[in-house]
Structures are given as C-alpha cells and as structure tokens.
Design a protein around this motif. Structure first.
Motif: not given
Length: 285
Positions: A128-157
C-alpha cells in the motif's frame, strides 16, 4: 473538508470526536475498501481538501489465511485512493505500520530503514505504501504502532477483561515498541494533512508512536496499575505464545523527522492510557 475512510474503528472514531465539523467519515456502505474503484469514486465525488485513510484490514493473524482480501484492502484500495486524490490535487495521508519491518536488533527504525515484513499483513501494508508513492501526488505515509483506545478490539481492553477474572496474566516481554493512543494519532493525522495543504514539499514517509518504548508486559503492568487492579503480570517470550503470523520483536520507531517537519513530538502513552481508562470507567478512584 477532510475526507476520512473509516468510521467505526479506533482511529476513525477518534478523528470524528476530534474534528466533527471539518471531517467527513465514510463507512463501508459509503466506500467498501474491498472495491478500489468505489473508494476512488468517493474521493472524486466529495472533492475534499485532503484525504486520510484511517481504515484497513488490521487482523494480523486473519490476514495469513486471507491474503487476497488483505492485499485488496491494504494495498489496492489505498493506491486507488491516492491516484484519485492526486487528480484533484488533494494531499493524501496513509496510515501504515511497524509491521513493515522485520524486527531485528534494538535500534529504532527510521523512515528510510530497509523494510522486510514477516507476514501477509505487513506485506500488504508495505504494498500500500508503494502504491501511494507511485500515485505521484502530495502524500504522507504515517507509520505507527500498538494503537489503543476505548473502542474496538485492542490490548488495553483485552487486559482489562482478563485482569477482571484472573490473578495473573502471562504477557509477551520480548517485543518492544511504542504504544500509541488513538486520539494522539488522530491529532497527528490532522496536523499532517493540514501541513501538507500548506506546504506540499513535506511529502514523504514518517513515523509516529507513543513514548517511552516498552514491552507488552510493561504496558500490561501500567494498565493494571492505573486501573487499580491487583493482577500480576508473568513475563513470557514470544516463542511461548505462538500465533499464525510472526510478530516483529523490535517495533521501536524513530519519530524525529515527524517532529521536525510537523511539530509532532511523541506523545506520552501513559497519559493517553489514563484518558482511555477514564472513558471506560476503569480509572483508579
């Protein structure tokens, strides 16, 4: 208006709460991520100022038995979105993952570090990252890790659920990374999208993760401590908890370039955890 793909997941929910008047979130009925053409059409119809893709096939283990679906959702659709955004001149923010790395060593991964995903999920996100870069537009690929919140399925819950019924929980201690509160990630996505609108030269790949780095066992201890639970944490190696997909041992992300470009320091995940526990009603009295 900033168009957001996703509506009910951790990140999309946080984006809606944070900027309800400036974002428009699309659920599956409005844009099915298994249909790249429909995703592109949604962008062309909305003509947004910027686009954030907050949706993905995030089932790391499930992806091993559904590689075609994972690739369609995580690679083909983001590429189609990025091409449509590029046609309109709208910056595109793609959220990616630490799973694009192989997890060797103990040095934090820079955005330019060599990639080497260990499984289908990471490979699909890297494509997906490669496809975004190949599109040639203005973009930011923002890599992250271990996301958690009060909703959905995650490690904290999951830890709160297990800790409520067990005196001790076994948790992996040799995987190290930066837990990331979804609301901090949402704020970062908005800052990056608006920053690209103001200065397209900031196009590129960035990292954003919470600090300080810790293990899953360390995160579990902090969850129980902040929740006022007496549950003990027994540290185990990854080898003692086999899963269909291999996990990177080193998920540390070097986020310095993100702070330099957008003024986004790494958030303290312990403060984010306190907010999440308060929202869940699990905070220590």
């Amino acid at each position: 208006m900033i168009l957001v793909f996703g509506r009910h997941g951790q990140l999309a929910s946080a984006l809606q709460r944070l900027a309800p008047e400036t974002t428009r979130c699309l659920d599956r009925s409005a844009a099915d991520l298994e249909d790249p053409a429909a995703c592109a059409a949604a962008i062309r119809a909305a003509r947004p100022r910027a686009v954030i893709n907050a949706a993905a096939f995030t089932g790391v283990d499930a992806a091993e038995s559904a590689p075609e679906t994972a690739h369609r959702v995580n690679a083909e659709s983001p590429a189609a979105m990025a091409r449509a955004a590029a046609e309109l001149g709208a910056p595109f923010v793609q959220v990616s993952t630490d799973y694009v790395f192989d997890g060797r060593g103990d040095t934090p991964w820079t955005p330019a570090a060599p990639t080497g995903p260990l499984g289908v999920y990471g490979a699909s996100k890297l494509a997906g990252e490669a496809g975004v870069r190949a599109a040639g537009g203005v973009h930011a690929i923002l890599r992250t890790s271990w996301v958690f919140s009060a909703v959905g399925q995650n490690f904290v819950r999951t830890m709160l659920r297990l800790g409520a019924t067990r005196p001790e929980v076994s948790v992996v201690a040799d995987q190290i990374g930066g837990p990331t509160p979804a609301d901090d990630l949402a704020a970062a996505c908005l800052r990056v999208a608006r920053g690209l609108c103001d200065d397209p030269s900031r196009t590129g790949t960035y990292h954003f993760a919470g600090a300080p780095d810790t293990s899953w066992a360390g995160l579990a201890r902090e969850i129980f401590a902040q929740a006022g639970m007496a549950t003990r944490v027994a540290e185990i190696p990854t080898t003692a908890y086999p899963t269909p997909a291999r996990r990177p041992l080193n998920s540390r992300l070097d986020c310095r370039s993100t702070n330099a470009a957008f003024g986004l320091p790494r958030p303290d995940w312990r403060k984010g955890l306190a907010r999440v526990l308060k929202e869940l009603g699990e905070a220590r009295p």
